[in-house]
Design a protein around this motif. Structure first.
Motif, PDB file in Angstrom:
ATOM      1  N   LYS A   1     -15.064 -79.630  83.148  1.00 44.00           N
ATOM      2  CA  LYS A   1     -15.743 -79.542  84.431  1.00 44.00           C
ATOM      3  C   LYS A   1     -16.384 -78.166  84.575  1.00 44.00           C
ATOM      4  CE  LYS A   1     -12.929 -82.900  86.958  1.00 44.00           C
ATOM      5  NZ  LYS A   1     -12.076 -83.153  88.162  1.00 44.00           N
ATOM      6  N   ILE A   2     -17.516 -78.141  85.241  1.00 41.61           N
ATOM      7  CA  ILE A   2     -18.247 -76.894  85.412  1.00 41.61           C
ATOM      8  C   ILE A   2     -17.406 -75.881  86.185  1.00 41.61           C
ATOM      9  CG2 ILE A   2     -19.387 -77.636  87.563  1.00 41.61           C
ATOM     10  CD1 ILE A   2     -21.910 -76.185  86.519  1.00 41.61           C
ATOM     11  N   SER A   3     -17.450 -74.616  85.730  1.00 41.79           N
ATOM     12  CA  SER A   3     -16.693 -73.572  86.434  1.00 41.79           C
ATOM     13  C   SER A   3     -17.282 -72.212  86.103  1.00 41.79           C
ATOM     14  CB  SER A   3     -15.214 -73.590  86.034  1.00 41.79           C
ATOM     15  OG  SER A   3     -15.040 -73.138  84.701  1.00 41.79           O
ATOM     16  N   ALA A   4     -17.192 -71.309  87.080  1.00 45.33           N
ATOM     17  CA  ALA A   4     -17.610 -69.928  86.843  1.00 45.33           C
ATOM     18  C   ALA A   4     -16.703 -69.270  85.816  1.00 45.33           C
ATOM     19  CB  ALA A   4     -17.583 -69.149  88.152  1.00 45.33           C
ATOM     20  N   GLU A   5     -15.415 -69.626  85.837  1.00 48.80           N
ATOM     21  CA  GLU A   5     -14.482 -69.058  84.867  1.00 48.80           C
ATOM     22  C   GLU A   5     -14.871 -69.427  83.436  1.00 48.80           C
ATOM     23  OE1 GLU A   5     -12.181 -69.639  88.710  1.00 48.80           O
ATOM     24  OE2 GLU A   5     -13.620 -70.802  87.525  1.00 48.80           O
ATOM     25  N   GLY A   6     -15.254 -70.694  83.234  1.00 48.97           N
ATOM     26  CA  GLY A   6     -15.676 -71.135  81.905  1.00 48.97           C
ATOM     27  C   GLY A   6     -16.942 -70.438  81.442  1.00 48.97           C
ATOM     28  N   ALA A   7     -17.861 -70.205  82.372  1.00 56.18           N
ATOM     29  CA  ALA A   7     -19.089 -69.476  82.044  1.00 56.18           C
ATOM     30  C   ALA A   7     -18.769 -68.031  81.664  1.00 56.18           C
ATOM     31  CB  ALA A   7     -20.047 -69.522  83.224  1.00 56.18           C
ATOM     32  N   ALA A   8     -17.909 -67.389  82.441  1.00 60.91           N
ATOM     33  CA  ALA A   8     -17.559 -65.994  82.191  1.00 60.91           C
ATOM     34  C   ALA A   8     -16.853 -65.827  80.855  1.00 60.91           C
ATOM     35  CB  ALA A   8     -16.673 -65.467  83.313  1.00 60.91           C
ATOM     36  N   SER A   9     -16.023 -66.785  80.482  1.00 62.49           N
ATOM     37  CA  SER A   9     -15.297 -66.671  79.214  1.00 62.49           C
ATOM     38  C   SER A   9     -16.251 -66.726  78.030  1.00 62.49           C
ATOM     39  CB  SER A   9     -14.230 -67.769  79.106  1.00 62.49           C
ATOM     40  OG  SER A   9     -14.817 -69.048  78.960  1.00 62.49           O
ATOM     41  N   VAL A  10     -17.310 -67.526  78.133  1.00 63.12           N
ATOM     42  CA  VAL A  10     -18.308 -67.591  77.062  1.00 63.12           C
ATOM     43  C   VAL A  10     -19.032 -66.255  76.936  1.00 63.12           C
ATOM     44  CG1 VAL A  10     -20.470 -68.676  76.333  1.00 63.12           C
ATOM     45  CG2 VAL A  10     -18.605 -70.093  77.211  1.00 63.12           C
ATOM     46  N   VAL A  11     -19.420 -65.674  78.077  1.00 57.96           N
ATOM     47  CA  VAL A  11     -20.110 -64.381  78.049  1.00 57.96           C
ATOM     48  C   VAL A  11     -19.210 -63.308  77.436  1.00 57.96           C
ATOM     49  CG1 VAL A  11     -21.154 -62.579  79.467  1.00 57.96           C
ATOM     50  CG2 VAL A  11     -21.589 -64.988  79.989  1.00 57.96           C
ATOM     51  N   ALA A  12     -17.922 -63.354  77.778  1.00 57.31           N
ATOM     52  CA  ALA A  12     -16.988 -62.362  77.241  1.00 57.31           C
ATOM     53  C   ALA A  12     -16.870 -62.466  75.728  1.00 57.31           C
ATOM     54  CB  ALA A  12     -15.615 -62.536  77.887  1.00 57.31           C
ATOM     55  N   ASP A  13     -17.084 -63.657  75.177  1.00 57.74           N
ATOM     56  CA  ASP A  13     -16.995 -63.870  73.737  1.00 57.74           C
ATOM     57  C   ASP A  13     -18.327 -63.688  73.017  1.00 57.74           C
ATOM     58  OD1 ASP A  13     -14.318 -64.402  73.892  1.00 57.74           O
ATOM     59  OD2 ASP A  13     -14.527 -66.587  73.881  1.00 57.74           O
ATOM     60  N   SER A  14     -19.347 -63.250  73.735  1.00 49.64           N
ATOM     61  CA  SER A  14     -20.689 -63.146  73.164  1.00 49.64           C
ATOM     62  C   SER A  14     -21.065 -61.687  72.910  1.00 49.64           C
ATOM     63  CB  SER A  14     -21.710 -63.776  74.111  1.00 49.64           C
ATOM     64  OG  SER A  14     -21.429 -65.150  74.329  1.00 49.64           O
ATOM     65  N   PRO A  15     -21.743 -61.407  71.791  1.00 53.78           N
ATOM     66  CA  PRO A  15     -22.121 -60.023  71.470  1.00 53.78           C
ATOM     67  C   PRO A  15     -23.426 -59.613  72.146  1.00 53.78           C
ATOM     68  CG  PRO A  15     -22.823 -61.477  69.718  1.00 53.78           C
ATOM     69  CD  PRO A  15     -22.097 -62.353  70.712  1.00 53.78           C
ATOM     70  N   LEU A  16     -23.699 -58.328  72.131  1.00 56.78           N
ATOM     71  CA  LEU A  16     -24.994 -57.830  72.577  1.00 56.78           C
ATOM     72  C   LEU A  16     -26.055 -58.139  71.517  1.00 56.78           C
ATOM     73  CD1 LEU A  16     -24.102 -54.297  74.026  1.00 56.78           C
ATOM     74  CD2 LEU A  16     -24.408 -56.436  75.282  1.00 56.78           C
ATOM     75  N   VAL A  17     -27.283 -58.296  71.967  1.00 59.43           N
ATOM     76  CA  VAL A  17     -28.399 -58.483  71.047  1.00 59.43           C
ATOM     77  C   VAL A  17     -28.573 -57.206  70.225  1.00 59.43           C
ATOM     78  CG1 VAL A  17     -30.887 -58.899  70.870  1.00 59.43           C
ATOM     79  CG2 VAL A  17     -29.538 -60.111  72.590  1.00 59.43           C
ATOM     80  N   GLU A  18     -28.736 -57.347  68.930  1.00 62.53           N
ATOM     81  CA  GLU A  18     -28.879 -56.185  68.057  1.00 62.53           C
ATOM     82  C   GLU A  18     -30.309 -55.641  68.082  1.00 62.53           C
ATOM     83  OE1 GLU A  18     -27.594 -57.338  64.190  1.00 62.53           O
ATOM     84  OE2 GLU A  18     -25.475 -57.486  64.739  1.00 62.53           O
ATOM     85  N   GLY A  19     -30.442 -54.369  67.757  1.00 66.52           N
ATOM     86  CA  GLY A  19     -31.751 -53.764  67.604  1.00 66.52           C
ATOM     87  C   GLY A  19     -32.411 -53.312  68.884  1.00 66.52           C
ATOM     88  N   ARG A  20     -31.673 -53.277  69.997  1.00 73.22           N
ATOM     89  CA  ARG A  20     -32.243 -52.862  71.280  1.00 73.22           C
ATOM     90  C   ARG A  20     -31.956 -51.385  71.540  1.00 73.22           C
ATOM     91  NH1 ARG A  20     -34.448 -57.122  75.008  1.00 73.22           N
ATOM     92  NH2 ARG A  20     -34.588 -58.883  73.592  1.00 73.22           N
ATOM     93  N   GLU A  21     -32.620 -50.853  72.573  1.00 73.50           N
ATOM     94  CA  GLU A  21     -32.355 -49.482  72.988  1.00 73.50           C
ATOM     95  C   GLU A  21     -30.880 -49.337  73.391  1.00 73.50           C
ATOM     96  OE1 GLU A  21     -34.552 -46.942  72.974  1.00 73.50           O
ATOM     97  OE2 GLU A  21     -36.072 -48.251  72.085  1.00 73.50           O
ATOM     98  N   ALA A  22     -30.387 -48.099  73.366  1.00 72.13           N
ATOM     99  CA  ALA A  22     -28.963 -47.846  73.590  1.00 72.13           C
ATOM    100  C   ALA A  22     -28.477 -48.393  74.925  1.00 72.13           C
ATOM    101  CB  ALA A  22     -28.685 -46.356  73.501  1.00 72.13           C
ATOM    102  N   ASN A  23     -29.301 -48.337  75.959  1.00 71.78           N
ATOM    103  CA  ASN A  23     -28.878 -48.768  77.291  1.00 71.78           C
ATOM    104  C   ASN A  23     -29.327 -50.176  77.645  1.00 71.78           C
ATOM    105  OD1 ASN A  23     -27.507 -46.334  78.119  1.00 71.78           O
ATOM    106  ND2 ASN A  23     -29.530 -45.369  78.202  1.00 71.78           N
ATOM    107  N   ASP A  24     -29.904 -50.880  76.678  1.00 72.43           N
ATOM    108  CA  ASP A  24     -30.307 -52.269  76.893  1.00 72.43           C
ATOM    109  C   ASP A  24     -29.117 -53.168  76.563  1.00 72.43           C
ATOM    110  OD1 ASP A  24     -31.385 -54.973  76.382  1.00 72.43           O
ATOM    111  OD2 ASP A  24     -33.334 -53.995  76.637  1.00 72.43           O
ATOM    112  N   LEU A  25     -28.660 -53.945  77.555  1.00 73.94           N
ATOM    113  CA  LEU A  25     -27.436 -54.735  77.404  1.00 73.94           C
ATOM    114  C   LEU A  25     -27.717 -56.237  77.366  1.00 73.94           C
ATOM    115  CD1 LEU A  25     -25.138 -52.728  79.855  1.00 73.94           C
ATOM    116  CD2 LEU A  25     -25.418 -52.429  77.387  1.00 73.94           C
ATOM    117  N   ALA A  26     -28.814 -56.630  76.729  1.00 72.97           N
ATOM    118  CA  ALA A  26     -29.102 -58.055  76.556  1.00 72.97           C
ATOM    119  C   ALA A  26     -27.984 -58.697  75.744  1.00 72.97           C
ATOM    120  CB  ALA A  26     -30.445 -58.247  75.864  1.00 72.97           C
ATOM    121  N   ILE A  27     -27.561 -59.895  76.159  1.00 69.85           N
ATOM    122  CA  ILE A  27     -26.421 -60.578  75.552  1.00 69.85           C
ATOM    123  C   ILE A  27     -26.885 -61.779  74.742  1.00 69.85           C
ATOM    124  CG2 ILE A  27     -24.296 -61.869  76.052  1.00 69.85           C
ATOM    125  CD1 ILE A  27     -24.031 -60.113  78.583  1.00 69.85           C
TER     126      ILE A  27
END
Length: 369
Positions: A267-293
């Motif tokens: 079932k859809i949940s904010a908790e389930g969405a947040a857990s996926v983001v927590a397991d996801s890395p930052l995009v490589e090759g960006r500026e030091a302060n760019d936090l694209a996921i």
């Protein structure tokens, strides 16, 4: 990720003043907790304008109300025209910052930004995490279950009837009507569409024969602009289905389908969405302060909801107008703080940033000049 208890919205106003007082002196803000008994003066004044994500709309209203209540000389305007419009407006200089459900593309980063100081770039700072719902309006169907391949078949026009064998196989015992499926999709350049098509491309490539895109890629169904537009269109069309930020469902009567993740229906949940983001890395090759996921769209951990959007505030690393840069720095630090994140969760159903991600966003925002 276990979410923190949601704080009362009223606490946001006190916390906002305190966070901003710290921002004004550019002190480290990794710990965003505040003492409600402390005193703080209102220090921010001026005007900044943002354009962008309609999914962020409710959260932006909440954040702006809180920060302006604590700083009555500050004026922030946000127009939820959509993610694509927001990025284009920011790049051209028509907006001081953008809200976007998709990070800047490489080709966008390779260009120039009218508001930014010469030879500097923009940065993507995640501030809003929310599950995307596959929401439907079908009488007599209360607990629809779908997998990625079936969703891809519906939204590409390959599955056209509600009682199709592929839908029926996932919904044993349900009474599915022998009626045409009315697909509703976004008409505008949309970060929600980008996230939705990324999910389908990653999980149903044999059915979804298109690359991920911010523009809906198939000529099927009806189109509507913005989160509110697709919500209204699906609400008014019997036997409809759409994809929408969960906050947009509201009182429409639309129902979110369960999603098959691995071998289980979730079932859809904010908790389930947040857990996926927590397991996801930052995009490589960006500026030091760019936090694209780089979202892990194939996450199958228990309870995961990989059909998730991360929405960003996009700002200059350095503004030509230093005073404007200081205001935007303070606003983003405020938005990323715990009180503001909890208030958005209460009002929009989003998932608060984790303490770790919040600290990274605050540190990156402090570097804005």
């Amino acid at each position: 990720m276990k979410l923190n208890r949601i704080a009362p919205l009223g606490a946001l106003l006190v916390a906002g003043a305190l966070v901003l007082a710290g921002c004004a002196s550019n002190e480290a803000a990794a710990d965003n907790s505040t003492d409600a008994s402390a005193s703080a003066s209102t220090t921010l004044s001026g005007t900044i304008n943002g354009i962008g994500s309609s999914a962020q709309g409710t959260a932006q209203q909440t954040w702006i109300a809180g920060i302006q209540s604590a700083n009555p000389s500050l004026n922030i305007n946000y127009d939820p025209q959509g993610s694509g419009a927001g990025r284009k407006s920011f790049i051209s200089g028509a907006a001081d910052f953008a809200g976007s459900d998709a990070a800047l593309k490489d080709e966008e980063l390779s260009g120039t930004f009218a508001m930014c100081a010469p030879d500097t770039k923009a940065i993507d700072l995640p501030v809003y995490i929310s599950p995307i719902a596959v929401a439907y309006n079908v009488d007599g169907v209360d607990d629809l279950k779908l997998d990625a391949a079936t969703i891809a078949g519906i939204f590409s026009g390959k599955i056209t009837k509600w009682d199709d064998a592929k839908i029926a196989a996932l919904n044993e015992g349900a009474t599915l009507p022998d009626d045409r499926i009315i697909v509703v999709h976004r008409s505008d350049d949309s970060g929600t569409t980008q996230n939705f098509t990324e999910y389908l491309a990653a999980n149903a490539a044999d059915v979804w024969a298109k690359e991920a895109s911010q523009t809906f890629p198939y000529q099927v169904g009806d189109a509507a602009k913005g989160t509110s537009g697709v919500a209204e269109a699906a609400k008014n069309a019997k036997n409809s289905i759409t994809y929408i930020d969960e906050s947009g469902i509201g009182t429409t009567g639309l129902k979110p389908a369960q999603l098959k993740v691995g071998d289980a229906f979730v079932k859809i949940s904010a908790e389930g969405a947040a857990s996926v983001v927590a397991d996801s890395p930052l995009v490589e090759g960006r500026e030091a302060n760019d936090l694209a996921i780089q979202i892990n769209r194939t996450d199958t951990q228990e309870g995961a909801w990989p059909l998730v959007l991360v929405s960003y505030l996009i700002a200059c690393q350095q503004y030509q107008d230093a005073e404007k840069g200081a205001l935007i720095s303070s606003y983003i630090q405020y938005v990323a703080g715990d009180a503001a994140q909890q208030a958005a969760a209460q009002q929009a159903g989003s998932a608060p940033l984790s303490a770790e991600l919040s600290a990274k966003v605050v540190a990156a925002a402090q570097s804005i000049k």
